[in-house]
Scaffold this motif. Structure first.
Motif, short mmCIF file in Angstrom:
data_model
loop_
_atom_site.label_atom_id
_atom_site.label_comp_id
_atom_site.label_asym_id
_atom_site.label_seq_id
_atom_site.Cartn_x
_atom_site.Cartn_y
_atom_site.Cartn_z
N LEU A 26 1.02 -1.24 0.07
CA LEU A 26 0.08 0.07 -0.02
C LEU A 26 0.84 1.17 0.01
CD1 LEU A 26 -2.63 -1.01 2.59
CD2 LEU A 26 -2.94 -0.83 0.09
N GLU A 27 2.03 0.98 0.61
CA GLU A 27 2.85 2.45 1.01
C GLU A 27 3.55 2.69 -0.37
OE1 GLU A 27 2.70 -0.13 3.12
OE2 GLU A 27 2.20 0.86 4.94
N GLU A 28 4.07 1.60 -1.13
CA GLU A 28 4.53 1.81 -2.37
C GLU A 28 3.77 2.23 -3.49
OE1 GLU A 28 7.94 -2.00 -1.53
OE2 GLU A 28 5.95 -2.30 -2.57
N ALA A 29 2.72 1.87 -3.27
CA ALA A 29 1.40 2.32 -4.33
C ALA A 29 1.22 3.96 -4.01
CB ALA A 29 0.31 1.46 -4.34
N ALA A 30 1.12 4.26 -2.89
CA ALA A 30 0.64 5.62 -2.52
C ALA A 30 1.85 6.26 -2.80
CB ALA A 30 0.38 5.57 -0.82
N ILE A 31 3.03 6.03 -2.80
CA ILE A 31 4.08 6.84 -3.17
C ILE A 31 4.15 7.36 -4.46
CG2 ILE A 31 6.63 7.10 -3.31
CD1 ILE A 31 6.75 5.52 -0.51
N CYS A 32 3.84 6.20 -5.55
CA CYS A 32 3.98 6.33 -6.90
C CYS A 32 2.70 6.92 -7.56
CB CYS A 32 4.38 4.82 -7.40
SG CYS A 32 5.38 4.74 -8.97
N ARG A 33 1.62 6.50 -6.97
CA ARG A 33 0.32 6.84 -7.84
C ARG A 33 0.16 8.39 -8.21
NH1 ARG A 33 -3.78 5.12 -3.38
NH2 ARG A 33 -3.52 6.87 -2.11
N PRO A 34 0.67 9.30 -7.25
CA PRO A 34 0.45 10.77 -7.68
C PRO A 34 1.00 10.91 -9.25
CG PRO A 34 1.20 10.59 -5.33
CD PRO A 34 1.22 9.35 -6.05
N PHE A 35 1.96 10.20 -9.61
CA PHE A 35 2.33 10.50 -10.82
C PHE A 35 1.36 10.24 -11.89
CE2 PHE A 35 6.33 10.27 -8.29
CZ PHE A 35 6.63 11.52 -8.45
N LEU A 36 1.01 9.02 -11.56
CA LEU A 36 -0.40 8.51 -12.57
C LEU A 36 -1.45 9.57 -12.59
CD1 LEU A 36 -1.41 5.97 -14.07
CD2 LEU A 36 -2.52 5.42 -12.16
N PHE A 37 -1.80 9.89 -11.41
CA PHE A 37 -2.92 11.02 -11.19
C PHE A 37 -2.44 12.16 -11.87
CE2 PHE A 37 -4.15 9.39 -6.91
CZ PHE A 37 -4.61 8.21 -7.17
N ARG A 38 -1.34 12.74 -11.90
CA ARG A 38 -0.69 13.98 -12.81
C ARG A 38 -1.01 13.37 -14.38
NH1 ARG A 38 4.62 15.67 -10.21
NH2 ARG A 38 5.06 16.67 -12.04
N GLU A 39 -0.47 12.26 -14.62
CA GLU A 39 -0.68 11.90 -16.04
C GLU A 39 -2.05 12.05 -16.52
OE1 GLU A 39 3.11 9.00 -16.60
OE2 GLU A 39 1.42 8.29 -15.91
N ILE A 40 -2.73 11.60 -15.57
CA ILE A 40 -4.36 11.29 -15.97
C ILE A 40 -4.87 12.83 -16.31
CG2 ILE A 40 -6.67 10.70 -15.11
CD1 ILE A 40 -5.28 8.32 -13.79
N ALA A 41 -4.57 13.78 -15.42
CA ALA A 41 -5.00 15.20 -15.48
C ALA A 41 -4.56 15.73 -16.80
CB ALA A 41 -4.30 15.84 -14.25
N ALA A 42 -3.01 15.21 -17.15
CA ALA A 42 -2.60 15.83 -18.38
C ALA A 42 -3.40 15.37 -19.55
CB ALA A 42 -1.21 15.60 -18.37
N ILE A 43 -3.60 13.95 -19.59
CA ILE A 43 -4.12 13.03 -20.72
C ILE A 43 -5.66 13.33 -20.85
CG2 ILE A 43 -4.56 10.88 -21.65
CD1 ILE A 43 -1.94 10.12 -20.01
N GLN A 44 -6.41 13.55 -19.58
CA GLN A 44 -7.81 13.57 -19.71
C GLN A 44 -8.44 12.63 -20.55
OE1 GLN A 44 -10.09 16.00 -18.30
NE2 GLN A 44 -8.41 16.16 -16.96
N PRO A 45 -8.22 11.33 -20.27
CA PRO A 45 -8.78 10.17 -20.84
C PRO A 45 -10.56 10.35 -20.85
CG PRO A 45 -7.91 9.27 -19.09
CD PRO A 45 -7.36 10.54 -19.21
N GLU A 46 -11.22 9.76 -21.70
CA GLU A 46 -12.67 9.92 -21.27
C GLU A 46 -12.91 8.59 -20.61
OE1 GLU A 46 -14.95 10.73 -25.21
OE2 GLU A 46 -12.82 11.61 -25.72
N VAL A 47 -12.22 7.35 -20.63
CA VAL A 47 -12.47 6.21 -19.86
C VAL A 47 -11.27 5.70 -19.40
CG1 VAL A 47 -13.44 3.85 -19.86
CG2 VAL A 47 -14.67 5.83 -21.18
N ILE A 48 -11.28 5.06 -18.31
CA ILE A 48 -10.10 4.49 -17.88
C ILE A 48 -10.63 3.20 -17.33
CG2 ILE A 48 -8.31 4.16 -15.90
CD1 ILE A 48 -8.58 7.24 -15.65
N VAL A 49 -9.80 2.14 -17.98
CA VAL A 49 -9.99 0.68 -17.73
C VAL A 49 -9.05 0.28 -16.53
CG1 VAL A 49 -10.17 -1.69 -18.39
CG2 VAL A 49 -11.09 -0.02 -19.89
N VAL A 50 -9.27 -0.08 -15.18
CA VAL A 50 -8.53 -0.32 -14.11
C VAL A 50 -8.60 -1.90 -14.16
CG1 VAL A 50 -8.64 1.68 -12.75
CG2 VAL A 50 -10.39 -0.31 -12.38
#
Ligand code: URA
Length: 288
Positions: free
Chosen positions: A195-219
């Motif tokens: 959980l800690e490793e994921a929490a450290i890394c995922r903000p970069f994914l969120f920044r990418e999502i904000a930059a890309i603005q996809p209409e759908v994300i498949v998790v």
């Protein structure tokens, strides 16, 4: 029912079953009627499930702190965030994700030769999000495996080849979409990131999502699910229904690596992907 609507319905059913046959066929599923494969390894239980579901149950409740708090560059491994902060950026009650003016290159420069968590010690290279930055559709997985670590791109190994087939079965090409992971460094022995490793890394994914603005994300799979959505249930319970991540539609579905272990789940995955395809087909592209 008027004649024309029966005809349309039949044509739709035919199209769906042809596409499903092609998806399942390409994946080596021969017995379509039963939704199971002659190559299926029924004896192999999904190794991820018990551990992931236990982690989800133990995870702290989300709070509603503002999103996109990103750790700054460090030269030594970051100290893990407190349990309470683990879900802060993923809170689905947070306001919509505004389009950011950051470029992916700026985000990747910020990531650099990252040493924010201990995963840096075993990796060959950081594996950043890859694909079409104008994509309407984004796929998010867990973390790189051995092939991704060696090649520096997400989803290039066996699971990646399956993902490519899934994308093609949707009538798209891999070049049309963008693909990333919650974690960018290969965990030792391909274990699930903590959980800690994921929490450290995922903000970069969120920044990418904000930059890309996809209409759908498949998790895909529990790690991606847990890190994007305020969700404690496992993927098999929540898959197949659109959810919301800060104004962006999210479809949870099985991870392709899990499908390799349990091909009987391909049928449900295909149902999920069809919903995504139908949504995109029925929605004008934001870029039009
Ligand atoms: N599994 C993942 O979750 N991501 C990859 O990039 C490869 C395999």
């Amino acid at each position: 029912m008027p004649h024309d609507s029966i005809k349309e319905e039949l044509i739709g059913l035919l199209r769906d079953s042809r596409e499903q046959a092609s998806f399942l066929g390409e994946l080596g599923v021969e017995n379509i009627a039963l939704g199971s494969s002659s190559t299926q390894n029924a004896a192999a239980p999904p190794a991820i499930t018990a551990a992931a579901e236990a982690a989800i149950r133990m995870a702290p409740p989300a709070n509603q702190q503002p999103a996109l708090q990103v750790p700054r560059r460090q030269t030594s491994p970051a100290s893990p965030p407190s349990a309470d902060s683990l879900f802060s950026e993923a809170a689905t009650t947070a306001p919509s994700l505004a389009k950011s003016s950051e470029t992916l290159e700026q985000i990747w420069t910020d990531i650099g030769e990252c040493t924010r968590c201990g995963l840096c010690e075993g990796r060959t290279q950081v594996v950043n999000t890859h694909g079409n930055r104008n994509a309407r559709l984004m796929f998010v997985g867990e973390a790189p495996g051995a092939d991704e670590d060696a090649q520096g791109k997400p989803f290039v190994g066996r699971a990646g080849q399956l993902l490519t087939k899934m994308i093609e079965a949707m009538g798209m090409k891999r070049e049309n979409v963008i693909i990333g992971n919650v974690n960018r460094c290969r965990p030792p022995g391909n274990r699930q990131p903590t959980l800690e490793e994921a929490a450290i890394c995922r903000p970069f994914l969120f920044r990418e999502i904000a930059a890309i603005q996809p209409e759908v994300i498949v998790v895909m799979g529990n790690t991606a699910l847990r890190n994007l959505l305020e969700e404690r249930e496992g993927i098999s319970r929540v898959r197949g229904k659109f959810r919301d991540f800060r104004g962006i539609k999210v479809m949870p579905t099985f991870h392709p690596a899990y499908l390799l272990r349990d091909p009987s789940k391909k049928r449900e995955t295909w149902e999920d992907l069809k919903m995504v395809r139908d949504f995109l087909d029925g929605t004008p592209s934001r870029q039009d």
